[in-house]
Design an enzyme around this catalytic site. Structure first.
Site, PDB file in Angstrom:
ATOM      1  N   GLY A  14       0.795  -1.228   0.000  1.00 14.23           N
ATOM      2  CA  GLY A  14       0.000   0.000   0.000  1.00 14.23           C
ATOM      3  C   GLY A  14       0.823   1.271   0.000  1.00 14.23           C
ATOM      4  N   THR A  18       2.013   0.704  -7.280  1.00 11.11           N
ATOM      5  CA  THR A  18       1.229   0.622  -8.515  1.00 11.11           C
ATOM      6  C   THR A  18       1.122   1.988  -9.179  1.00 11.11           C
ATOM      7  OG1 THR A  18       0.027  -1.278  -7.675  1.00 11.11           O
ATOM      8  CG2 THR A  18      -1.027  -0.046  -9.439  1.00 11.11           C
ATOM      9  N   LYS A  34       2.354  -7.775 -13.650  1.00 11.25           N
ATOM     10  CA  LYS A  34       2.224  -8.097 -12.224  1.00 11.25           C
ATOM     11  C   LYS A  34       2.242  -9.619 -12.155  1.00 11.25           C
ATOM     12  CE  LYS A  34       0.687  -7.137  -7.874  1.00 11.25           C
ATOM     13  NZ  LYS A  34       1.192  -6.140  -6.913  1.00 11.25           N
ATOM     14  N   GLU A 101       5.873  -5.311 -11.383  1.00 11.00           N
ATOM     15  CA  GLU A 101       5.589  -4.960  -9.987  1.00 11.00           C
ATOM     16  C   GLU A 101       5.490  -6.206  -9.116  1.00 11.00           C
ATOM     17  OE1 GLU A 101       2.092  -2.497  -9.216  1.00 11.00           O
ATOM     18  OE2 GLU A 101       2.179  -3.016  -7.085  1.00 11.00           O
ATOM     19  N   ALA A 103       4.726  -8.017  -5.268  1.00  9.89           N
ATOM     20  CA  ALA A 103       3.607  -7.905  -4.333  1.00  9.89           C
ATOM     21  C   ALA A 103       4.168  -7.516  -2.975  1.00  9.89           C
ATOM     22  CB  ALA A 103       2.848  -9.227  -4.243  1.00  9.89           C
TER      23      ALA A 103
HETATM   24  N1  ATP Z   1       0.768   9.694  -5.311  1.00  7.84           N
HETATM   25  C1  ATP Z   1      -0.445   9.294  -4.908  1.00  7.84           C
HETATM   26  N2  ATP Z   1      -1.464  10.169  -4.844  1.00  7.84           N
HETATM   27  C2  ATP Z   1      -2.694   9.778  -4.447  1.00  7.84           C
HETATM   28  N3  ATP Z   1      -3.002   8.532  -4.071  1.00  7.84           N
HETATM   29  C3  ATP Z   1      -2.031   7.605  -4.109  1.00  7.84           C
HETATM   30  C4  ATP Z   1      -0.706   7.935  -4.525  1.00  7.84           C
HETATM   31  N4  ATP Z   1       0.059   6.816  -4.449  1.00  7.84           N
HETATM   32  C5  ATP Z   1      -0.763   5.856  -4.011  1.00  7.84           C
HETATM   33  N5  ATP Z   1      -2.005   6.305  -3.808  1.00  7.84           N
HETATM   34  C6  ATP Z   1      -3.170   5.539  -3.333  1.00  7.84           C
HETATM   35  O1  ATP Z   1      -2.770   4.762  -2.216  1.00  7.84           O
HETATM   36  C7  ATP Z   1      -3.288   3.441  -2.308  1.00  7.84           C
HETATM   37  C8  ATP Z   1      -2.143   2.442  -2.346  1.00  7.84           C
HETATM   38  O2  ATP Z   1      -1.339   2.704  -3.494  1.00  7.84           O
HETATM   39  P1  ATP Z   1      -0.830   1.543  -4.441  1.00  7.84           P
HETATM   40  O3  ATP Z   1      -1.958   0.663  -4.846  1.00  7.84           O
HETATM   41  O4  ATP Z   1      -0.042   2.173  -5.543  1.00  7.84           O
HETATM   42  O5  ATP Z   1       0.115   0.745  -3.428  1.00  7.84           O
HETATM   43  P2  ATP Z   1       0.974  -0.573  -3.688  1.00  7.84           P
HETATM   44  O6  ATP Z   1       2.264  -0.372  -3.005  1.00  7.84           O
HETATM   45  O7  ATP Z   1       0.988  -0.878  -5.135  1.00  7.84           O
HETATM   46  O8  ATP Z   1       0.111  -1.688  -2.914  1.00  7.84           O
HETATM   47  P3  ATP Z   1       0.166  -3.309  -3.107  1.00  7.84           P
HETATM   48  O9  ATP Z   1       1.191  -3.794  -2.133  1.00  7.84           O
HETATM   49  O10 ATP Z   1      -1.234  -3.705  -2.726  1.00  7.84           O
HETATM   50  O11 ATP Z   1       0.495  -3.622  -4.530  1.00  7.84           O
HETATM   51  C9  ATP Z   1      -4.174   3.418  -3.542  1.00  7.84           C
HETATM   52  O12 ATP Z   1      -5.486   3.680  -3.183  1.00  7.84           O
HETATM   53  C10 ATP Z   1      -3.621   4.545  -4.389  1.00  7.84           C
HETATM   54  O13 ATP Z   1      -4.598   5.111  -5.250  1.00  7.84           O
HETATM   55 MG    MG Z   2       0.331  -2.555  -6.149  1.00 10.64          MG
END
Ligand code: ATP
Ligand code: MG
Length: 209
Positions: A14, A18, A34, A101, A103
């Site tokens: 989170g 992504t 992914k 990417e 996990a």
């Molecule tokens: N720069 C940003 N501005 C606004 N919202 C963001 C930003 N980066 C991430 N988010 C929001 O935060 C949440 C988590 O981001 P993201 O899905 O990219 O995390 P992740 O590291 O890919 O998670 P996972 O481990 O589940 O793959 C999502 O709801 C995303 O829309």
């Molecule tokens: Mg992700």
């Protein structure tokens, strides 16, 4: 510019992998993969990247595993009654650049015997670490850097997400001896347009080297 394949990992789940991956995929004109998607109830990471990077379907490579439960792949696979075969996690054939990417974070188990960082090491591909700028990031970032280095995973650099924290960002770079690639602020709204503009502004050097 020649084709590049770049892996995106992070200091936590989170953390914004992504969103950063979508910005990189768009900037590089790349495809996205992914390998293991755990959790299918919400929009998948591939769906989010396709939307935010504006990718045609052929530039979203199929996941090797789609698991129902949003938890560590080793456990999500067990709950689905399947075994992940690491031999199937080879980087797919693709044209042009590719953003991959993982996990969760670098030491998330793919199976009980293999961590994502081990997989990255086997691939021998450069990794971008996505880290938040908020409190706790120095510890999590340096831990991630050590875990990758101890497996000889090449680190392309670190990408920050959140409000500017110049001292933390510089401290991680200096102690961790990693390149700071840039920073994405929290975007509201988060749209393809706001994301691409923020990436262009915050990652002025692109993804060099
Ligand atoms: N720069 C940003 N501005 C606004 N919202 C963001 C930003 N980066 C991430 N988010 C929001 O935060 C949440 C988590 O981001 P993201 O899905 O990219 O995390 P992740 O590291 O890919 O998670 P996972 O481990 O589940 O793959 C999502 O709801 C995303 O829309
Ligand atoms: Mg992700």
């Amino acid at each position: 510019v020649s084709a590049r394949t770049i892996v995106v990992t992070g200091t936590d789940t989170g953390i914004g992998k992504t969103v950063v991956a979508a910005a990189m995929t768009h900037a590089l004109g790349a495809s996205y993969w992914k390998p293991i998607q755990a959790g299918l109830d919400d929009e998948t990471d591939s769906d989010v990247v396709a939307r935010l990077a504006g990718l045609p379907p052929e530039r979203v490579l199929a996941e090797a595993y789609r698991l129902n439960t949003p938890c560590s792949p080793h456990r999500a696979a067990a709950l689905d009654g399947i075994a992940i075969d690491p031999g199937t996690l080879r980087v797919p054939d693709h044209a042009g650049s590719l953003v991959i990417e993982g996990a969760g974070g670098a030491l998330v188990p793919v199976t009980r015997d293999l961590l994502f960082a081990d997989l990255f090491a086997a691939w021998g591909l450069p990794v971008v670490i996505v880290a938040r700028t908020g409190l706790g990031t120095i510890n999590h970032s340096l831990l991630t850097i050590e875990a990758l280095r101890s497996r000889r995973v090449p680190i392309l650099g670190i990408a920050f997400v959140g409000d500017a924290a110049p001292d933390s960002e510089a401290t991680i770079g200096a102690i961790g001896q990693v390149a700071r690639l840039g920073r994405l602020p929290r975007l509201d709204p988060l749209t393809p347009e706001t994301l691409h503009a923020a990436f262009a502004a915050g990652f002025a050097q692109g993804l060099a080297p």
